[in-house]
Design an enzyme around this catalytic site. Structure first.
Site, short mmCIF file in Angstrom:
data_model
loop_
_atom_site.label_atom_id
_atom_site.label_comp_id
_atom_site.label_asym_id
_atom_site.label_seq_id
_atom_site.Cartn_x
_atom_site.Cartn_y
_atom_site.Cartn_z
N GLY A 37 -1.69 3.45 0.32
CA GLY A 37 -1.61 3.14 1.73
C GLY A 37 -0.29 3.58 2.33
N LYS A 42 -5.65 1.52 -7.32
CA LYS A 42 -6.04 2.24 -6.11
C LYS A 42 -5.95 1.32 -4.90
CE LYS A 42 -6.93 6.02 -8.27
NZ LYS A 42 -6.05 5.64 -9.38
N ASP A 43 -5.70 1.93 -3.76
CA ASP A 43 -5.44 1.19 -2.54
C ASP A 43 -6.63 0.37 -2.09
OD1 ASP A 43 -4.91 0.81 0.49
OD2 ASP A 43 -3.05 1.67 -0.27
N LYS A 44 -6.34 -0.81 -1.55
CA LYS A 44 -7.40 -1.68 -1.02
C LYS A 44 -7.96 -1.15 0.29
CE LYS A 44 -8.24 -6.51 0.29
NZ LYS A 44 -7.71 -7.89 0.21
N HIS A 45 -7.10 -0.59 1.12
CA HIS A 45 -7.50 -0.20 2.48
C HIS A 45 -7.90 1.27 2.51
CE1 HIS A 45 -6.05 -4.09 3.71
NE2 HIS A 45 -4.90 -3.83 3.15
#
Length: 367
Positions: free
Chosen positions: A2, A84-87
């Site tokens: 992010g 890995k990114d949440k958003h």
């Protein structure tokens, strides 16, 4: 990975890369995708199941929690190569013991789709990936903004980028590194081993970022002044920076630097400074910075003078070295004038953050 979208939230170590450029980038599955690049193919046989999973709105740890709860197994039995990114809309591999394949058949989650299932001989471990492929879409990119993004991308394609840890490494409120430091210095205790390791690693990452900012500042000085002048400014012994001004790359290699073959390989000390600088500019190797801890090689000579202030011998966790500089690859860009959208895709080596590249695009960092 992010990115922080408000210029006012940019931390001090990132300010040289983040002068204001007012395009809009809000990390979301629609505008931000991440695809893990595997280190190896599945063997097709073995006691582990490699899952290729696409998710959105969930962090990797949250995904693992959902799987462990459904399967009724400890989280430690589930392997992953990287967070890995949440958003974002992300695709990555997860491993679990193959004996749980029947229970996996009934797993359902609205934000998770299992794309592939393959047998393999070993559990997936942290670092078992080549890198990540990113696709981003910026909005409200008008004429001036587009020219600035193009200019910085041109610079990055030629010279690469500093390998900072991204903002998300330090938690939503930015306190992880401070918590890690307090643990290391005995000011607080953390019984949960995994949480302790996570917080201490954030502290190690902060020390690395601060070192890297210091070294970028030195390289900037060498762009503007002669070696003797910089030695006086930096209060260094005479001759400490000999051979640095004439190097072809913006990021200068120092005597005693610890180098590493790129994009992977062994570490070794820089002995012939001019030869190493040429090979660095040719992307054959890169200088490394210290993640302080046990059993890790430290820099020597002039490089040690810059490394020592960002070392902490109280850290009892394993130390390591990290590339100071990396090169994004497979950079593709597309501008959609009727929507003022700028679409960008690129790959980065494992452990490198799209956050940093986006921060550079917000500014005018051109060495």
């Amino acid at each position: 990975m992010g990115t922080e979208t408000a210029a006012g939230n940019t931390p001090e170590w990132l300010l040289p890369l983040a002068q204001r450029n007012d395009f809009v980038f809000t990390p979301s599955p629609r505008d931000f995708t991440v695809e893990e690049i595997p280190l190896y193919e599945a063997s097709g046989e073995g006691e582990h199941l490699l899952l290729t999973v696409r998710k959105k709105g969930l962090s990797t740890w949250e995904l693992i929690d959902r799987l462990s709860n459904h399967l009724g197994i400890p989280r430690r039995e589930i392997g992953y190569a990287g967070l890995k990114d949440k958003h974002a809309l992300t695709t990555q591999r997860i491993s679990l013991p193959a004996k749980y394949a029947p229970e996996l058949e009934s797993f359902e989650h609205p934000s998770v789709k299992i794309l592939e299932r393959e047998l393999h001989g070993n559990k997936l471990r942290i670092g078992h990936l080549k890198g990540n492929r990113f696709r981003l879409r910026f909005k409200k990119v008008l004429g001036v903004q587009r020219e600035k993004v193009d200019r910085v991308l041109d610079w990055i394609e030629m010279r690469g980028m500093p390998n900072y840890f991204g903002l998300q490494r330090f938690g939503n409120d930015g306190t992880n590194a401070g918590e890690g430091r307090r643990i290391v210095h005995g000011e607080t205790k953390m019984r949960d081993r995994k949480m302790r390791e996570f917080l201490v690693s954030a502290y190690q990452s902060r020390l690395f970022n601060d070192w890297l900012s210091r070294r970028i500042a030195l390289s900037r000085l060498l762009e503007e002044f002669e070696e003797r002048e910089v030695e006086r400014i930096e209060t260094l012994p005479t001759g400490s920076l000999a051979g640095t001004k004439a190097q072809p790359h913006f990021f200068r290699i120092l005597p005693g630097e610890i180098m590493e073959h790129y994009p992977y390989g062994r570490i070794f000390p820089a002995e012939d400074l001019a030869a190493e600088a040429e090979k660095f500019a040719a992307r054959d190797r890169a200088p490394t910075g210290l993640l302080p801890g046990k059993r890790i090689r430290r820099a020597e000579g002039t490089a040690a003078l810059y490394e020592a202030p960002f070392d902490d011998e109280r850290i009892r966790e394993q130390g390591s070295r990290r590339y100071a500089w990396v090169w994004p690859d497979e950079i593709h860009r597309r501008y959609v004038p009727e929507k003022a959208h700028y679409e960008l895709s690129f790959t980065l080596p494992k452990g490198s953050y799209a956050t940093v590249l986006v921060a550079m695009l917000r500014g005018s960092f051109t060495g």
